[in-house]
Design a protein around this motif. Structure first.
Motif, PDB file in Angstrom:
ATOM      1  N   GLY A   1      24.466 -12.327  -2.765  1.00  0.00           N
ATOM      2  CA  GLY A   1      23.041 -12.492  -2.552  1.00  0.00           C
ATOM      3  C   GLY A   1      22.411 -13.571  -3.422  1.00  0.00           C
ATOM      4  O   GLY A   1      21.215 -13.830  -3.317  1.00  0.00           O
ATOM      5  N   PHE A   2      23.198 -14.223  -4.275  1.00  0.00           N
ATOM      6  CA  PHE A   2      22.681 -15.264  -5.163  1.00  0.00           C
ATOM      7  C   PHE A   2      23.511 -16.533  -4.992  1.00  0.00           C
ATOM      8  O   PHE A   2      24.683 -16.479  -4.625  1.00  0.00           O
ATOM      9  N   GLY A   3      22.895 -17.665  -5.308  1.00  0.00           N
ATOM     10  CA  GLY A   3      23.615 -18.929  -5.223  1.00  0.00           C
ATOM     11  C   GLY A   3      24.213 -19.131  -3.842  1.00  0.00           C
ATOM     12  O   GLY A   3      23.551 -18.935  -2.828  1.00  0.00           O
ATOM     13  N   LEU A   4      25.499 -19.478  -3.804  1.00  0.00           N
ATOM     14  CA  LEU A   4      26.178 -19.761  -2.544  1.00  0.00           C
ATOM     15  C   LEU A   4      27.042 -18.612  -2.043  1.00  0.00           C
ATOM     16  O   LEU A   4      27.781 -18.764  -1.083  1.00  0.00           O
ATOM     17  N   THR A   5      26.966 -17.470  -2.706  1.00  0.00           N
ATOM     18  CA  THR A   5      27.683 -16.286  -2.222  1.00  0.00           C
ATOM     19  C   THR A   5      26.811 -15.582  -1.191  1.00  0.00           C
ATOM     20  O   THR A   5      25.606 -15.418  -1.386  1.00  0.00           O
ATOM     21  N   GLY A   6      27.434 -15.170  -0.114  1.00  0.00           N
ATOM     22  CA  GLY A   6      26.695 -14.515   0.966  1.00  0.00           C
ATOM     23  C   GLY A   6      26.195 -13.137   0.592  1.00  0.00           C
ATOM     24  O   GLY A   6      26.534 -12.591  -0.449  1.00  0.00           O
ATOM     25  N   ARG A   7      25.406 -12.598   1.480  1.00  0.00           N
ATOM     26  CA  ARG A   7      24.886 -11.244   1.275  1.00  0.00           C
ATOM     27  C   ARG A   7      25.986 -10.234   1.591  1.00  0.00           C
ATOM     28  O   ARG A   7      26.962 -10.556   2.266  1.00  0.00           O
ATOM     29  N   LEU A   8      25.817  -9.040   1.113  1.00  0.00           N
ATOM     30  CA  LEU A   8      26.770  -7.976   1.394  1.00  0.00           C
ATOM     31  C   LEU A   8      26.496  -7.417   2.789  1.00  0.00           C
ATOM     32  O   LEU A   8      25.353  -7.114   3.126  1.00  0.00           O
ATOM     33  N   PRO A   9      27.544  -7.274   3.595  1.00  0.00           N
ATOM     34  CA  PRO A   9      27.349  -6.824   4.970  1.00  0.00           C
ATOM     35  C   PRO A   9      26.680  -5.457   5.081  1.00  0.00           C
ATOM     36  O   PRO A   9      25.916  -5.209   5.995  1.00  0.00           O
ATOM     37  N   ASN A  10      26.929  -4.570   4.125  1.00  0.00           N
ATOM     38  CA  ASN A  10      26.350  -3.224   4.202  1.00  0.00           C
ATOM     39  C   ASN A  10      25.125  -3.052   3.302  1.00  0.00           C
ATOM     40  O   ASN A  10      24.627  -1.946   3.131  1.00  0.00           O
ATOM     41  N   ASP A  11      24.664  -4.141   2.694  1.00  0.00           N
ATOM     42  CA  ASP A  11      23.500  -4.125   1.793  1.00  0.00           C
ATOM     43  C   ASP A  11      23.649  -3.150   0.629  1.00  0.00           C
ATOM     44  O   ASP A  11      22.658  -2.651   0.099  1.00  0.00           O
ATOM     45  N   ASN A  12      24.866  -2.892   0.191  1.00  0.00           N
ATOM     46  CA  ASN A  12      25.122  -2.039  -0.962  1.00  0.00           C
ATOM     47  C   ASN A  12      25.220  -2.924  -2.205  1.00  0.00           C
ATOM     48  O   ASN A  12      26.268  -3.470  -2.499  1.00  0.00           O
ATOM     49  N   TYR A  13      24.115  -3.064  -2.920  1.00  0.00           N
ATOM     50  CA  TYR A  13      24.074  -3.912  -4.120  1.00  0.00           C
ATOM     51  C   TYR A  13      24.123  -3.082  -5.399  1.00  0.00           C
ATOM     52  O   TYR A  13      23.568  -3.468  -6.417  1.00  0.00           O
ATOM     53  N   SER A  14      24.810  -1.967  -5.347  1.00  0.00           N
ATOM     54  CA  SER A  14      24.928  -1.103  -6.528  1.00  0.00           C
ATOM     55  C   SER A  14      25.785  -1.775  -7.598  1.00  0.00           C
ATOM     56  O   SER A  14      26.570  -2.691  -7.318  1.00  0.00           O
ATOM     57  N   ILE A  15      25.625  -1.317  -8.810  1.00  0.00           N
ATOM     58  CA  ILE A  15      26.427  -1.836  -9.921  1.00  0.00           C
ATOM     59  C   ILE A  15      27.916  -1.638  -9.624  1.00  0.00           C
ATOM     60  O   ILE A  15      28.726  -2.536  -9.861  1.00  0.00           O
TER      61      ILE A  15
ATOM     62  N   LEU B   1      36.448 -11.851  -0.266  1.00  0.00           N
ATOM     63  CA  LEU B   1      36.779 -10.626  -0.991  1.00  0.00           C
ATOM     64  C   LEU B   1      36.072  -9.454  -0.333  1.00  0.00           C
ATOM     65  O   LEU B   1      34.846  -9.362  -0.376  1.00  0.00           O
ATOM     66  N   ASP B   2      36.839  -8.600   0.282  1.00  0.00           N
ATOM     67  CA  ASP B   2      36.294  -7.382   0.887  1.00  0.00           C
ATOM     68  C   ASP B   2      35.105  -7.683   1.804  1.00  0.00           C
ATOM     69  O   ASP B   2      34.063  -7.044   1.729  1.00  0.00           O
ATOM     70  N   GLY B   3      35.271  -8.707   2.643  1.00  0.00           N
ATOM     71  CA  GLY B   3      34.248  -9.046   3.616  1.00  0.00           C
ATOM     72  C   GLY B   3      33.112  -9.910   3.107  1.00  0.00           C
ATOM     73  O   GLY B   3      32.143 -10.140   3.815  1.00  0.00           O
ATOM     74  N   VAL B   4      33.218 -10.402   1.872  1.00  0.00           N
ATOM     75  CA  VAL B   4      32.167 -11.226   1.277  1.00  0.00           C
ATOM     76  C   VAL B   4      32.763 -12.580   0.898  1.00  0.00           C
ATOM     77  O   VAL B   4      33.809 -12.648   0.257  1.00  0.00           O
ATOM     78  N   ARG B   5      32.091 -13.651   1.292  1.00  0.00           N
ATOM     79  CA  ARG B   5      32.512 -15.005   0.920  1.00  0.00           C
ATOM     80  C   ARG B   5      31.890 -15.324  -0.438  1.00  0.00           C
ATOM     81  O   ARG B   5      30.688 -15.543  -0.552  1.00  0.00           O
ATOM     82  N   VAL B   6      32.725 -15.306  -1.476  1.00  0.00           N
ATOM     83  CA  VAL B   6      32.256 -15.456  -2.858  1.00  0.00           C
ATOM     84  C   VAL B   6      32.450 -16.899  -3.314  1.00  0.00           C
ATOM     85  O   VAL B   6      33.536 -17.466  -3.188  1.00  0.00           O
ATOM     86  N   HIS B   7      31.385 -17.465  -3.877  1.00  0.00           N
ATOM     87  CA  HIS B   7      31.415 -18.802  -4.463  1.00  0.00           C
ATOM     88  C   HIS B   7      31.717 -18.665  -5.956  1.00  0.00           C
ATOM     89  O   HIS B   7      31.108 -17.850  -6.651  1.00  0.00           O
ATOM     90  N   TYR B   8      32.665 -19.484  -6.430  1.00  0.00           N
ATOM     91  CA  TYR B   8      33.001 -19.464  -7.845  1.00  0.00           C
ATOM     92  C   TYR B   8      33.468 -20.841  -8.282  1.00  0.00           C
ATOM     93  O   TYR B   8      33.741 -21.718  -7.463  1.00  0.00           O
ATOM     94  N   GLU B   9      33.551 -21.045  -9.582  1.00  0.00           N
ATOM     95  CA  GLU B   9      34.154 -22.234 -10.167  1.00  0.00           C
ATOM     96  C   GLU B   9      35.142 -21.776 -11.217  1.00  0.00           C
ATOM     97  O   GLU B   9      34.920 -20.791 -11.909  1.00  0.00           O
TER      98      GLU B   9
END
Length: 90
Positions: free
Chosen positions: A61-75, A12-20
């Motif tokens: 940045g948590f669990g098995l989801t990767g970090r954000l490429p641009n380090d933008n962790y805003s709400i 999703l938008d450059g981020v590999r998101v882990h979900y169930e």
């Protein structure tokens, strides 16, 4: 290696998101708090899955989801990724 049998991944938008995604019925989205991951909801997911579609994810940045490429962790960035996951899952 740490993924469970129900683990899924989506880009999703450059981020590999882990979900169930489990169960059937009206959807319920479970989002963990700071310093957590989707495993925080194991008990609830087990109880809700017989009557609901239970979707839970690891935020970036948590669990098995990767970090954000641009380090933008805003709400706003987190909300955009959650919205993108909901769109991807219908």
């Amino acid at each position: 290696r740490y993924a469970g049998p129900e683990s899924r991944f989506v880009e999703l938008d450059g981020v590999r998101v882990h979900y169930e995604d489990r169960g059937h019925g009206p959807p319920v989205l479970l989002v963990h708090g700071s310093f957590g991951d989707l495993r925080d909801w194991d008990g609830w997911a087990e109880r809700l899955a017989p009557d609901y579609r239970v979707v839970r994810l690891d935020l970036p940045g948590f669990g098995l989801t990767g970090r954000l490429p641009n380090d933008n962790y805003s709400i706003d960035r987190m909300l955009a990724l959650v919205d993108a996951l909901m769109d991807a899952l219908g």
